[in-house]
Design a protein around this motif. Sequence first.
Motif, PDB file in Angstrom:
ATOM      1  N   ASP A   8      59.118  76.678  13.089  1.00 23.57           N
ATOM      2  CA  ASP A   8      59.137  77.628  14.198  1.00 23.57           C
ATOM      3  C   ASP A   8      59.191  76.797  15.475  1.00 23.57           C
ATOM      4  O   ASP A   8      58.200  76.621  16.184  1.00 23.57           O
ATOM      5  N   TYR A   9      60.385  76.283  15.769  1.00 22.11           N
ATOM      6  CA  TYR A   9      60.523  75.267  16.800  1.00 22.11           C
ATOM      7  C   TYR A   9      60.285  75.805  18.212  1.00 22.11           C
ATOM      8  O   TYR A   9      59.747  75.093  19.065  1.00 22.11           O
ATOM      9  N   ALA A  10      60.674  77.053  18.459  1.00 24.39           N
ATOM     10  CA  ALA A  10      60.456  77.615  19.797  1.00 24.39           C
ATOM     11  C   ALA A  10      58.966  77.727  20.092  1.00 24.39           C
ATOM     12  O   ALA A  10      58.503  77.387  21.191  1.00 24.39           O
ATOM     13  N   LYS A  11      58.217  78.178  19.112  1.00 30.39           N
ATOM     14  CA  LYS A  11      56.770  78.289  19.309  1.00 30.39           C
ATOM     15  C   LYS A  11      56.147  76.901  19.431  1.00 30.39           C
ATOM     16  O   LYS A  11      55.225  76.685  20.243  1.00 30.39           O
ATOM     17  N   ALA A  12      56.633  75.967  18.641  1.00 29.90           N
ATOM     18  CA  ALA A  12      56.129  74.598  18.722  1.00 29.90           C
ATOM     19  C   ALA A  12      56.348  74.030  20.115  1.00 29.90           C
ATOM     20  O   ALA A  12      55.472  73.371  20.693  1.00 29.90           O
ATOM     21  N   GLN A  13      57.524  74.291  20.669  1.00 25.87           N
ATOM     22  CA  GLN A  13      57.828  73.796  22.015  1.00 25.87           C
ATOM     23  C   GLN A  13      56.894  74.406  23.051  1.00 25.87           C
ATOM     24  O   GLN A  13      56.396  73.719  23.950  1.00 25.87           O
ATOM     25  N   ALA A  14      56.645  75.706  22.926  1.00 26.29           N
ATOM     26  CA  ALA A  14      55.769  76.375  23.887  1.00 26.29           C
ATOM     27  C   ALA A  14      54.364  75.788  23.855  1.00 26.29           C
ATOM     28  O   ALA A  14      53.756  75.548  24.909  1.00 26.29           O
ATOM     29  N   PHE A  15      53.850  75.547  22.647  1.00 23.92           N
ATOM     30  CA  PHE A  15      52.521  74.950  22.552  1.00 23.92           C
ATOM     31  C   PHE A  15      52.543  73.512  23.059  1.00 23.92           C
ATOM     32  O   PHE A  15      51.582  73.070  23.684  1.00 23.92           O
ATOM     33  N   TRP A  16      53.633  72.776  22.827  1.00 23.47           N
ATOM     34  CA  TRP A  16      53.682  71.389  23.293  1.00 23.47           C
ATOM     35  C   TRP A  16      53.672  71.347  24.819  1.00 23.47           C
ATOM     36  O   TRP A  16      52.987  70.506  25.412  1.00 23.47           O
ATOM     37  N   PHE A  17      54.411  72.250  25.454  1.00 25.95           N
ATOM     38  CA  PHE A  17      54.411  72.282  26.916  1.00 25.95           C
ATOM     39  C   PHE A  17      53.008  72.574  27.457  1.00 25.95           C
ATOM     40  O   PHE A  17      52.578  71.994  28.464  1.00 25.95           O
ATOM     41  N   ARG A  18      52.295  73.486  26.816  1.00 25.74           N
ATOM     42  CA  ARG A  18      50.926  73.779  27.238  1.00 25.74           C
ATOM     43  C   ARG A  18      50.028  72.555  27.025  1.00 25.74           C
ATOM     44  O   ARG A  18      49.163  72.260  27.864  1.00 25.74           O
ATOM     45  N   TYR A  19      50.241  71.869  25.914  1.00 28.16           N
ATOM     46  CA  TYR A  19      49.481  70.640  25.669  1.00 28.16           C
ATOM     47  C   TYR A  19      49.749  69.629  26.775  1.00 28.16           C
ATOM     48  O   TYR A  19      48.815  69.042  27.344  1.00 28.16           O
ATOM     49  N   ARG A  20      51.013  69.408  27.092  1.00 28.09           N
ATOM     50  CA  ARG A  20      51.390  68.441  28.126  1.00 28.09           C
ATOM     51  C   ARG A  20      50.731  68.761  29.456  1.00 28.09           C
ATOM     52  O   ARG A  20      50.350  67.849  30.217  1.00 28.09           O
ATOM     53  N   ASP A  21      50.575  70.031  29.768  1.00 28.73           N
ATOM     54  CA  ASP A  21      50.009  70.442  31.046  1.00 28.73           C
ATOM     55  C   ASP A  21      48.494  70.298  31.097  1.00 28.73           C
ATOM     56  O   ASP A  21      47.900  70.413  32.177  1.00 28.73           O
ATOM     57  N   ASN A  22      47.866  70.074  29.936  1.00 28.80           N
ATOM     58  CA  ASN A  22      46.403  70.084  29.887  1.00 28.80           C
ATOM     59  C   ASN A  22      45.771  68.846  29.274  1.00 28.80           C
ATOM     60  O   ASN A  22      44.537  68.758  29.217  1.00 28.80           O
ATOM     61  N   ALA A  23      46.582  67.896  28.837  1.00 32.29           N
ATOM     62  CA  ALA A  23      46.025  66.707  28.195  1.00 32.29           C
ATOM     63  C   ALA A  23      46.951  65.520  28.435  1.00 32.29           C
ATOM     64  O   ALA A  23      48.159  65.699  28.634  1.00 32.29           O
ATOM     65  N   PRO A  24      46.413  64.320  28.390  1.00 33.74           N
ATOM     66  CA  PRO A  24      47.268  63.135  28.559  1.00 33.74           C
ATOM     67  C   PRO A  24      48.222  62.994  27.370  1.00 33.74           C
ATOM     68  O   PRO A  24      47.843  63.233  26.223  1.00 33.74           O
ATOM     69  N   VAL A  25      49.457  62.606  27.660  1.00 30.68           N
ATOM     70  CA  VAL A  25      50.395  62.373  26.565  1.00 30.68           C
ATOM     71  C   VAL A  25      50.037  61.086  25.849  1.00 30.68           C
ATOM     72  O   VAL A  25      49.425  60.176  26.424  1.00 30.68           O
ATOM     73  N   THR A  26      50.395  61.009  24.593  1.00 28.63           N
ATOM     74  CA  THR A  26      50.148  59.851  23.749  1.00 28.63           C
ATOM     75  C   THR A  26      51.449  59.497  23.050  1.00 28.63           C
ATOM     76  O   THR A  26      52.398  60.302  23.048  1.00 28.63           O
ATOM     77  N   PRO A  27      51.529  58.335  22.422  1.00 28.17           N
ATOM     78  CA  PRO A  27      52.743  58.029  21.657  1.00 28.17           C
ATOM     79  C   PRO A  27      53.054  59.076  20.595  1.00 28.17           C
ATOM     80  O   PRO A  27      54.210  59.470  20.418  1.00 28.17           O
ATOM     81  N   GLU A  28      52.004  59.561  19.923  1.00 27.73           N
ATOM     82  CA  GLU A  28      52.225  60.570  18.880  1.00 27.73           C
ATOM     83  C   GLU A  28      52.748  61.877  19.454  1.00 27.73           C
ATOM     84  O   GLU A  28      53.653  62.498  18.900  1.00 27.73           O
ATOM     85  N   SER A  29      52.164  62.302  20.585  1.00 22.00           N
ATOM     86  CA  SER A  29      52.599  63.575  21.161  1.00 22.00           C
ATOM     87  C   SER A  29      54.017  63.478  21.711  1.00 22.00           C
ATOM     88  O   SER A  29      54.792  64.436  21.638  1.00 22.00           O
ATOM     89  N   LEU A  30      54.378  62.319  22.242  1.00 20.60           N
ATOM     90  CA  LEU A  30      55.738  62.138  22.750  1.00 20.60           C
ATOM     91  C   LEU A  30      56.756  62.089  21.608  1.00 20.60           C
ATOM     92  O   LEU A  30      57.885  62.579  21.744  1.00 20.60           O
ATOM     93  N   MET A  31      56.366  61.529  20.485  1.00 22.84           N
ATOM     94  CA  MET A  31      57.250  61.554  19.327  1.00 22.84           C
ATOM     95  C   MET A  31      57.444  62.981  18.838  1.00 22.84           C
ATOM     96  O   MET A  31      58.566  63.391  18.492  1.00 22.84           O
ATOM     97  N   LEU A  32      56.359  63.753  18.830  1.00 20.38           N
ATOM     98  CA  LEU A  32      56.482  65.158  18.431  1.00 20.38           C
ATOM     99  C   LEU A  32      57.394  65.901  19.402  1.00 20.38           C
ATOM    100  O   LEU A  32      58.229  66.716  18.980  1.00 20.38           O
ATOM    101  N   CYS A  33      57.252  65.632  20.684  1.00 17.56           N
ATOM    102  CA  CYS A  33      58.119  66.240  21.690  1.00 17.56           C
ATOM    103  C   CYS A  33      59.586  65.931  21.397  1.00 17.56           C
ATOM    104  O   CYS A  33      60.452  66.806  21.468  1.00 17.56           O
ATOM    105  N   THR A  34      59.869  64.690  21.059  1.00 13.62           N
ATOM    106  CA  THR A  34      61.236  64.286  20.730  1.00 13.62           C
ATOM    107  C   THR A  34      61.750  65.026  19.495  1.00 13.62           C
ATOM    108  O   THR A  34      62.893  65.511  19.472  1.00 13.62           O
ATOM    109  N   GLN A  35      60.913  65.143  18.492  1.00 14.13           N
ATOM    110  CA  GLN A  35      61.308  65.822  17.260  1.00 14.13           C
ATOM    111  C   GLN A  35      61.583  67.308  17.503  1.00 14.13           C
ATOM    112  O   GLN A  35      62.551  67.865  16.975  1.00 14.13           O
ATOM    113  N   ILE A  36      60.724  67.933  18.305  1.00  8.63           N
ATOM    114  CA  ILE A  36      60.939  69.346  18.620  1.00  8.63           C
ATOM    115  C   ILE A  36      62.238  69.515  19.408  1.00  8.63           C
ATOM    116  O   ILE A  36      63.028  70.424  19.149  1.00  8.63           O
ATOM    117  N   GLY A  37      62.462  68.649  20.379  1.00  7.18           N
ATOM    118  CA  GLY A  37      63.688  68.715  21.173  1.00  7.18           C
ATOM    119  C   GLY A  37      64.934  68.557  20.318  1.00  7.18           C
ATOM    120  O   GLY A  37      65.930  69.270  20.509  1.00  7.18           O
TER     121      GLY A  37
END
Length: 255
Positions: free
Chosen positions: A196-225
């Motif tokens: 469910d990539y659209a929902k995953a993206q929405a949650f990732w954007f909320r995560y980005r706005d509320n927590a520091p990015v990490t290598p793992e989260s940036l990799m997940l961002c790339t995969q979702i994109g």
Amino acid sequence: MKTSLRWLVISSVLVGVLSACSSTDSTTSTAGSSGGDAVKAASYNAQLGVGYLQSGRLDLAKEYLDKALKYHPQSVDANHYYALLQERLKDDASATRYFAKAVHLSKTPSPELMNNYGSHLCRVGQYDKAITAFKTALRDPLYRTPEFAYTNIGVCLTRKGHPTEAISYFHQALQANEDFGLALYQLAELNYKSQDYAKAQAFWFRYRDNAPVTPESLMLCTQIGRALNDTAQVEQCTQTLLTRFPNSAEAQRLN
């Protein structure tokens, strides 16, 4: 996707609640004034020890926590903090022993203690016992950070292979704190895995706005994109990963 960030949830819980732990030991002395002095000395040294533990000075943390336990072996706080130290020293057997002793000594274990104990149990694979500990913490109406325990239950359920059930606990964490980054990340990752990539993206954007990015989260961002054919997102997250974390395993994978 690596599971290291999933365990970062638990370690972050430990860091987050240390500052919230009470500075007053929940045990008392019946041995007269000298016994009372020992309790005070234990509490003082325990607080110094946990302060050094927070700052990563494990040598000094051990020095002061050893003193605390010497002054008052039945101190709940000293045993609790010593268990956290043993985790940092990667001595799981000792950590389990001191956590269990702290819980046994406390007539009513604090939710912070039960959450930390559950975090330890989850990390070593005792998922059912861990979930029981987290639920004990959540039953305390005065628990100030229930989002941690809800998220940890979800983590343990995910590790057990029950991601659908885990999702409900991550949502309960967000009901307690709608901006809780750790739960937002978990939901982004689980929705990505369920495609469910659209929902995953929405949650990732909320995560980005509320927590520091990490290598793992940036990799997940790339995969979702990539899954959404969002080239702008892929480029931005990839570039951030390579620029800010060039030596990470995730950056090496991209290279």
